[in-house]
Write an enzyme that holds these catalytic residues in place. Structure first.
Site, PDB file in Angstrom:
ATOM      1  N   HIS A 143       0.187  -3.088  -3.583  1.00 14.36           N
ATOM      2  CA  HIS A 143      -0.147  -4.053  -2.528  1.00 14.36           C
ATOM      3  C   HIS A 143       0.842  -3.931  -1.365  1.00 14.36           C
ATOM      4  O   HIS A 143       0.438  -3.842  -0.191  1.00 14.36           O
ATOM      5  CB  HIS A 143      -0.109  -5.458  -3.138  1.00 14.36           C
ATOM      6  CG  HIS A 143      -0.313  -6.583  -2.179  1.00 14.36           C
ATOM      7  ND1 HIS A 143      -1.448  -7.363  -2.166  1.00 14.36           N
ATOM      8  CD2 HIS A 143       0.486  -7.090  -1.195  1.00 14.36           C
ATOM      9  CE1 HIS A 143      -1.345  -8.289  -1.224  1.00 14.36           C
ATOM     10  NE2 HIS A 143      -0.175  -8.148  -0.626  1.00 14.36           N
ATOM     11  N   GLU A 144       2.133  -3.900  -1.677  1.00 14.71           N
ATOM     12  CA  GLU A 144       3.152  -3.829  -0.625  1.00 14.71           C
ATOM     13  C   GLU A 144       3.171  -2.461   0.051  1.00 14.71           C
ATOM     14  O   GLU A 144       3.383  -2.359   1.267  1.00 14.71           O
ATOM     15  CB  GLU A 144       4.529  -4.164  -1.204  1.00 14.71           C
ATOM     16  CG  GLU A 144       4.633  -5.559  -1.805  1.00 14.71           C
ATOM     17  CD  GLU A 144       4.213  -6.654  -0.834  1.00 14.71           C
ATOM     18  OE1 GLU A 144       4.466  -6.507   0.376  1.00 14.71           O
ATOM     19  OE2 GLU A 144       3.621  -7.656  -1.286  1.00 14.71           O
ATOM     20  N   HIS A 147       0.535  -2.504   2.588  1.00 17.20           N
ATOM     21  CA  HIS A 147       1.003  -3.133   3.827  1.00 17.20           C
ATOM     22  C   HIS A 147       1.752  -2.116   4.688  1.00 17.20           C
ATOM     23  O   HIS A 147       1.564  -2.050   5.910  1.00 17.20           O
ATOM     24  CB  HIS A 147       1.941  -4.297   3.503  1.00 17.20           C
ATOM     25  CG  HIS A 147       1.256  -5.593   3.213  1.00 17.20           C
ATOM     26  ND1 HIS A 147       0.225  -6.092   3.985  1.00 17.20           N
ATOM     27  CD2 HIS A 147       1.471  -6.521   2.235  1.00 17.20           C
ATOM     28  CE1 HIS A 147      -0.170  -7.261   3.500  1.00 17.20           C
ATOM     29  NE2 HIS A 147       0.561  -7.538   2.439  1.00 17.20           N
ATOM     30  N   GLU A 194      -3.963  -9.679   3.803  1.00 15.21           N
ATOM     31  CA  GLU A 194      -3.635  -9.802   2.382  1.00 15.21           C
ATOM     32  C   GLU A 194      -4.788  -9.299   1.516  1.00 15.21           C
ATOM     33  O   GLU A 194      -4.569  -8.690   0.464  1.00 15.21           O
ATOM     34  CB  GLU A 194      -3.314 -11.260   2.039  1.00 15.21           C
ATOM     35  CG  GLU A 194      -1.993 -11.753   2.602  1.00 15.21           C
ATOM     36  CD  GLU A 194      -0.815 -10.919   2.136  1.00 15.21           C
ATOM     37  OE1 GLU A 194      -0.786 -10.527   0.952  1.00 15.21           O
ATOM     38  OE2 GLU A 194       0.081 -10.655   2.953  1.00 15.21           O
TER      39      GLU A 194
END
Length: 380
Positions: A143-144, A147, A194
């Site tokens: 997930h990060e 980003h 997100e």
């Protein structure tokens, strides 16, 4: 160095089960349409982020880096080695060449973030590390990294900086309203970004149930034996459909100050994307490449974003969204009735092929084709 080009450090960098890799993948492949349209537009502004990177000394980024370096634990081969392996694995799967630094900071609140203008920095709290198992944490690290690949850390910091500047001129008449509109729009983008990063986490972990479990734990803590994924998803459906118009307004008010969507909504959105044709095509190797980003159309991205919002409203069971859909449909019917009313005032179009059966002049009502008298002369 291994055959696939990855550095070996004495520990296994790949998970115990085989995962698909996505060479050259563009972040557009997994970005939510609303997130993607904003990012494509910003990427088209040549030098936009470069200017703000040069001005990074005006922002607290340098201070944050020093703070993490001095008061947190930097993930490496010697510290939190299992997280280091997950980070390398995530960057390998999403083909992110430069591995961002990662820190673990003491905080009982489970959280993770990706910040930075000059280069992204990933931060995990001890509360999160202690809460999640290995596969759940792999999805969070992915997930990060998602980003970082999308450039969210740069553009988020840029827009937050602009918002801070706008607050300084809020004393101008109506300035506060303009600032609040900007902040509201910014938070809406944050929430959609997100959802994009959740998709990136699924691409890295490639285990939907693990992603679901992680979101459940963020909502209900480390009591997995007391929770059920299907029941958790049913909550999202009940939230969407339940209540009346008053509840719909309260939902909007509850979500406005948040930077993240609610956990049940994130789980439902991720499951919906995992079951979509877009996800299946991506897993089959059909996805946009980073080399094509410069040719991405801003107009197409905004049209996809608008279509996504329209689809969300149309498919929602929320009472307010249903009312909006009904009103839109009623307006369309009203427009059709008005159009048909105007049609009644138009002159009828002449027949294309002459009189049809039953439409021409009747006997004795008009000129005939033949002579009037038997002798061919006019009668008296």
């Amino acid at each position: 160095m291994s055959d696939d080009g990855r550095e070996q450090t004495g520990r296994e960098h790949v998970p115990s089960r085989q995962r698909r890799r996505f060479p050259g993948i563009s972040s557009r492949a997994y970005e939510h349409p609303a997130d993607r349209s904003a990012l494509v537009a910003l990427r088209k502004l040549s030098g936009f982020d470069t200017v703000f990177k040069a001005l990074s000394g005006l922002l607290p980024e340098r201070s944050l880096r020093l703070l993490f370096l001095s008061d947190s634990v930097r993930v490496s081969e010697r510290q939190f080695a299992h997280l280091h392996d997950m980070l390398l694995d995530a960057c390998y799967i999403l083909d992110l060449e430069k591995v961002p630094p990662m820190y673990v900071t003491q905080d009982p609140q489970p959280n993770a973030m990706c910040i930075g203008l000059d280069e992204p920095v990933i931060v995990l709290t001890t509360g999160l590390v202690e809460l999640l198992d290995e596969e759940e944490m792999r999805a969070v690290v992915g997930h990060e990294v998602g980003h970082a690949l999308s450039g969210h850390s740069v553009y988020r910091t840029v827009l937050l900086f602009l918002t801070t500047l706008a607050l300084k001129v809020a004393w101008i008449p109506l300035g506060n309203l303009a600032v609040m509109a900007l902040v509201t729009a910014l938070r809406e983008w944050f929430r959609k970004s997100e959802l994009s990063a959740d998709r990136a986490g699924l691409l890295v972990g490639q285990d939907l149930r693990a992603s679901m479990r992680g979101l459940m734990k963020l909502a209900g803590g480390n009591h997995l034996h007391e929770m059920n994924v299907d029941a958790f998803l049913e909550q999202a459906e009940e939230y969407d459909a339940g209540g009346d118009l008053r509840d719909s307004v309260l939902k909007i008010l509850n979500v406005l100050p948040r930077s993240h969507p609610f956990a049940t909504i994130r789980a439902a959105e991720l499951k919906r994307w995992a079951e979509s044709r877009d996800h299946q095509r991506l897993m089959d190797g059909h996805y946009p490449r980073r080399s094509e980003d410069k040719d991405a159309s801003v107009g197409d991205s905004f049209r996809e974003s608008a279509a996504s919002y329209k689809s969300d409203v149309k498919g929602s069971k929320d009472p307010l969204m249903k009312l909006v859909t009904d009103l839109a449909g009623g307006a369309g019917d009203l427009g059709g009735r008005v159009r048909r009313g105007f049609d009644g005032f138009r002159s009828p179009a002449p027949p294309k092929d002459g009189p049809q059966n039953g439409d021409g002049p009747q006997n004795g009502d008009g000129p005939q084709d033949g002579p009037r008298g038997a002798s061919g002369q006019d009668g008296e």
